[in-house]
Motif scaffolding. Structure first.
Motif, mmCIF file in Angstrom:
data_model
loop_
_atom_site.group_PDB
_atom_site.id
_atom_site.type_symbol
_atom_site.label_atom_id
_atom_site.label_comp_id
_atom_site.label_asym_id
_atom_site.label_seq_id
_atom_site.Cartn_x
_atom_site.Cartn_y
_atom_site.Cartn_z
ATOM 1 N N UNK A 1 -73.965 18.126 -36.116
ATOM 2 C CA UNK A 1 -73.461 17.065 -35.248
ATOM 3 C C UNK A 1 -72.159 16.481 -35.758
ATOM 4 N N UNK A 2 -72.031 16.332 -37.080
ATOM 5 C CA UNK A 2 -70.788 15.833 -37.650
ATOM 6 C C UNK A 2 -69.611 16.729 -37.250
ATOM 7 N N UNK A 3 -69.822 18.043 -37.347
ATOM 8 C CA UNK A 3 -68.748 18.978 -37.015
ATOM 9 C C UNK A 3 -68.478 19.002 -35.515
ATOM 10 N N UNK A 4 -69.543 19.013 -34.724
ATOM 11 C CA UNK A 4 -69.386 19.143 -33.277
ATOM 12 C C UNK A 4 -68.720 17.935 -32.648
ATOM 13 N N UNK A 5 -68.813 16.762 -33.301
ATOM 14 C CA UNK A 5 -68.255 15.537 -32.721
ATOM 15 C C UNK A 5 -67.069 14.989 -33.512
ATOM 16 N N UNK A 6 -66.569 15.717 -34.496
ATOM 17 C CA UNK A 6 -65.466 15.227 -35.343
ATOM 18 C C UNK A 6 -65.805 13.850 -35.916
ATOM 19 N N UNK A 7 -66.911 13.772 -36.573
ATOM 20 C CA UNK A 7 -67.407 12.510 -37.105
ATOM 21 C C UNK A 7 -66.466 11.938 -38.168
ATOM 22 N N UNK A 8 -66.517 10.619 -38.298
ATOM 23 C CA UNK A 8 -65.760 9.945 -39.352
ATOM 24 C C UNK A 8 -66.686 8.973 -40.059
ATOM 25 N N UNK A 9 -66.755 9.050 -41.377
ATOM 26 C CA UNK A 9 -67.680 8.232 -42.142
ATOM 27 C C UNK A 9 -67.059 6.931 -42.622
ATOM 28 N N UNK A 10 -67.901 6.025 -43.086
ATOM 29 C CA UNK A 10 -67.437 4.710 -43.507
ATOM 30 C C UNK A 10 -66.576 4.762 -44.765
ATOM 31 N N UNK A 11 -66.638 5.866 -45.494
ATOM 32 C CA UNK A 11 -65.794 6.044 -46.675
ATOM 33 C C UNK A 11 -64.623 6.987 -46.384
ATOM 34 N N UNK A 12 -64.185 7.007 -45.139
ATOM 35 C CA UNK A 12 -63.139 7.956 -44.741
ATOM 36 C C UNK A 12 -61.806 7.670 -45.406
ATOM 37 N N UNK A 13 -61.548 6.424 -45.810
ATOM 38 C CA UNK A 13 -60.283 6.123 -46.475
ATOM 39 C C UNK A 13 -60.159 6.904 -47.779
ATOM 40 N N UNK A 14 -61.300 7.172 -48.404
ATOM 41 C CA UNK A 14 -61.278 7.911 -49.658
ATOM 42 C C UNK A 14 -61.581 9.383 -49.535
ATOM 43 N N UNK A 15 -62.556 9.729 -48.676
ATOM 44 C CA UNK A 15 -63.012 11.117 -48.578
ATOM 45 C C UNK A 15 -62.441 11.869 -47.381
ATOM 46 N N UNK A 16 -61.904 11.142 -46.404
ATOM 47 C CA UNK A 16 -61.405 11.779 -45.196
ATOM 48 C C UNK A 16 -62.480 11.922 -44.135
#
Length: 532
Positions: free
Chosen positions: A206-221
């Motif tokens: 699901x993460x891949x299929x929806x281009x998910x963004x996590x709460x730590x995206x500033x650090x991990x992308x």
């Protein structure tokens, strides 16, 4: 944690909790919310007709997945695979509406079995909708056109197949829920670093299929930045992408699959970038006098550094209500003036201390006031609780929904005002003046996301009541130059606005790719890609 999500709400049934009196009083006084006369239907009260699939079709599907135990036609299984977890989805299932229930739930156990099921669907004139965690909030699990369809539940594809410590990559099957994947990586000293609000229930696929963004995206992308390779099953065969981390060998087909929401193929495994498990995680709070001042501080860190691992900012309304710290909702302590920002740092003790001190200087220079570690740690402790709060609001008679977008820094104030005004004006005109809250939760060198939460009285028919409001908000996003989705995806709810965003040539490109990969239209009809 339960194996299945609560059928009529979000997450683990054991975590569902009623609102405190302070919040119900706030809803009553601010928004005129009154409890509904009757609660939701029980699972056993929902009438579901028997599967419309005949014995031959069921036998064919069973043969493709290793036996009849992997094909479910009972009412509960089909109800649990009906639609996703948006507020309209939940209101409809709570009312017992099952007009778009899958004919069966099919559970393949390998890539080859997924291929076989897709070919069987073409033979049987069935549609197939890939189902991971069932967390879609944009109509991504509700195909259109009235065709019989199966839910293709991928939970049996749940292995970490390879881990390359030298290259720092891992190949994960898509049915792994995020906590399972993280635990498997942690055992070997690594982390994916992807922690969206749906983390406890969403899957790798699901993460891949929806281009998910996590709460730590500033650090991990974002998740799409983590993906190095994909294996995809289509009705026409297998697509493998990603021989190297980067390539100049033509257009990057990984980017075509990422965000495709099951409309072009079924992702069965992903190869992702992994990072060493951080030794230290620390979170802290900062208060700014205004949303404008806080956004300027976030922009400074995003553009010039040092960039924290987590960086988010609640506007005045969200800070006042306490949504920046879900465990403090409705408490006077959370209602101080200004805007609350959360900064988080992960890594080695030395790196974390250095980045934190450098960021502290920037935030102070931008007018921030250090609020200590308590707001940050409280946010981290309750970071996955907001969907449970949404369900409690529905139970109390309120309507609560979220929507999100993104734009460039220079356009952020315009987009923020446009969406707020659209939501406020449309709901007020409908007789249910709302509380509209917003936060920035994903930052980039060139722009940021805006995540809105809307709470109002439900109205007589909450789903019909929301439809024109959602349209007005979507129209405002496109008119103000925002993207129709930053990380929730397109599904069916955003499809028409997505078409406006990419234009007619872009639509024809996607239609042509779908026609080549899925000539019988098996995959997720009406989702993401407008029909020809």
């Amino acid at each position: 944690m339960s194996t299945d999500m609560l059928w009529s709400g979000w997450g683990d049934p054991a975590k569902a909790a009623a609102l405190p009196e302070s919040v119900t009083g706030l809803l009553r006084d601010l928004l005129g919310v009154v409890p509904r006369e009757s609660g939701p239907a029980g699972l056993g009260d929902i009438t579901v007709a028997g599967t419309p699939l005949g014995d031959k079709a069921l036998q064919t599907l069973a043969e493709r997945v290793g036996g009849p135990e992997h094909v479910r036609t009972d009412a509960e299984s089909r109800i649990r695979h009906t639609r996703g977890k948006s507020t309209p989805d939940l209101l409809r299932i709570r009312a017992g509406e099952t007009d778009d229930i899958p004919a069966a739930v099919v559970l393949p156990g390998s890539h080859d079995e997924v291929l076989a099921v897709l070919r069987a669907c073409a033979e049987l004139d069935l549609a197939a909708v890939p189902f991971g965690g069932g967390t879609s909030v944009v109509g991504g699990l509700a195909p259109q056109g009235g065709r019989l369809f199966i839910a293709l539940d991928l939970r049996r594809l749940d292995a970490l197949t390879t881990l390359d410590e030298v290259s720092r990559t891992a190949t994960l099957q898509v049915g792994l829920r995020a906590p399972q994947a993280e635990a498997l990586l942690n055992e070997q000293g690594f982390t994916l670093g992807h922690f969206p609000q749906s983390y406890e229930w969403a899957t790798i696929g699901g993460f891949a299929a929806a281009r998910s963004s996590g709460q730590a995206s500033a650090g991990y992308g974002r998740f799409d930045e983590m993906v190095l390779g994909l294996t995809v099953a289509t009705p026409e065969g297998t697509l493998d992408t990603g021989r190297a981390p980067r390539s100049a060998a033509g257009p990057d087909l990984r980017q075509l699959v990422l965000g495709s929401e099951g409309a072009l193929g079924v992702i069965t495994s992903v190869t992702v970038r992994i990072r060493p498990l951080p030794q230290v995680r620390v979170y802290e709070g900062w208060r700014f006098p205004s949303f404008e001042a806080g956004a300027a501080a976030l922009r400074k860190l995003a553009q010039d550094g040092p960039r924290p691992t987590v960086l988010r900012l609640s506007d005045e309304s969200e800070t006042f209500i306490g949504l920046a710290q879900p465990d403090k909702i409705g408490n006077a302590e959370a209602s101080a003036a200004g805007c609350m920002a959360i900064a988080g740092y992960e890594g080695t003790p030395e790196d974390t201390t250095e980045r934190r001190e450098q960021a502290r200087k920037v935030l102070l220079a931008c007018g921030g006031e250090f609020a200590g570690e308590e707001p940050g740690e409280r946010w981290a402790h309750g970071r996955y609780n907001a969907p449970y709060l949404r369900d409690a609001l529905l139970d109390a008679g309120a309507f609560a929904e979220t929507l999100e977008t993104a734009t460039y820094w220079s356009n952020l104030p315009v987009l923020y005002d446009a969406v707020r005004q659209a939501l406020t004006a449309t709901l007020t005109e409908a007789g249910t003046p709302p509380l509209v809250m917003c936060h920035i939760s994903h930052v980039y060198e060139n722009g940021a996301s805006l995540y809105f939460t809307v709470v109002s009285a439900q109205g007589e028919d909450p789903v019909a009541h929301w439809a024109p409001v959602k349209k007005a908000a979507n129209d405002a996003i496109i008119a103000a130059g925002g993207t129709i989705s930053h990380h929730h995806g397109v599904g069916t709810d955003h499809r028409d606005w997505f078409a406006r965003e990419i234009g007619p040539v872009g639509v024809r490109i996607l239609q042509a790719v779908k026609a080549e990969l899925d000539p019988a239209g098996v995959l997720s009809p009406g989702i993401l890609i407008p029909p020809r």
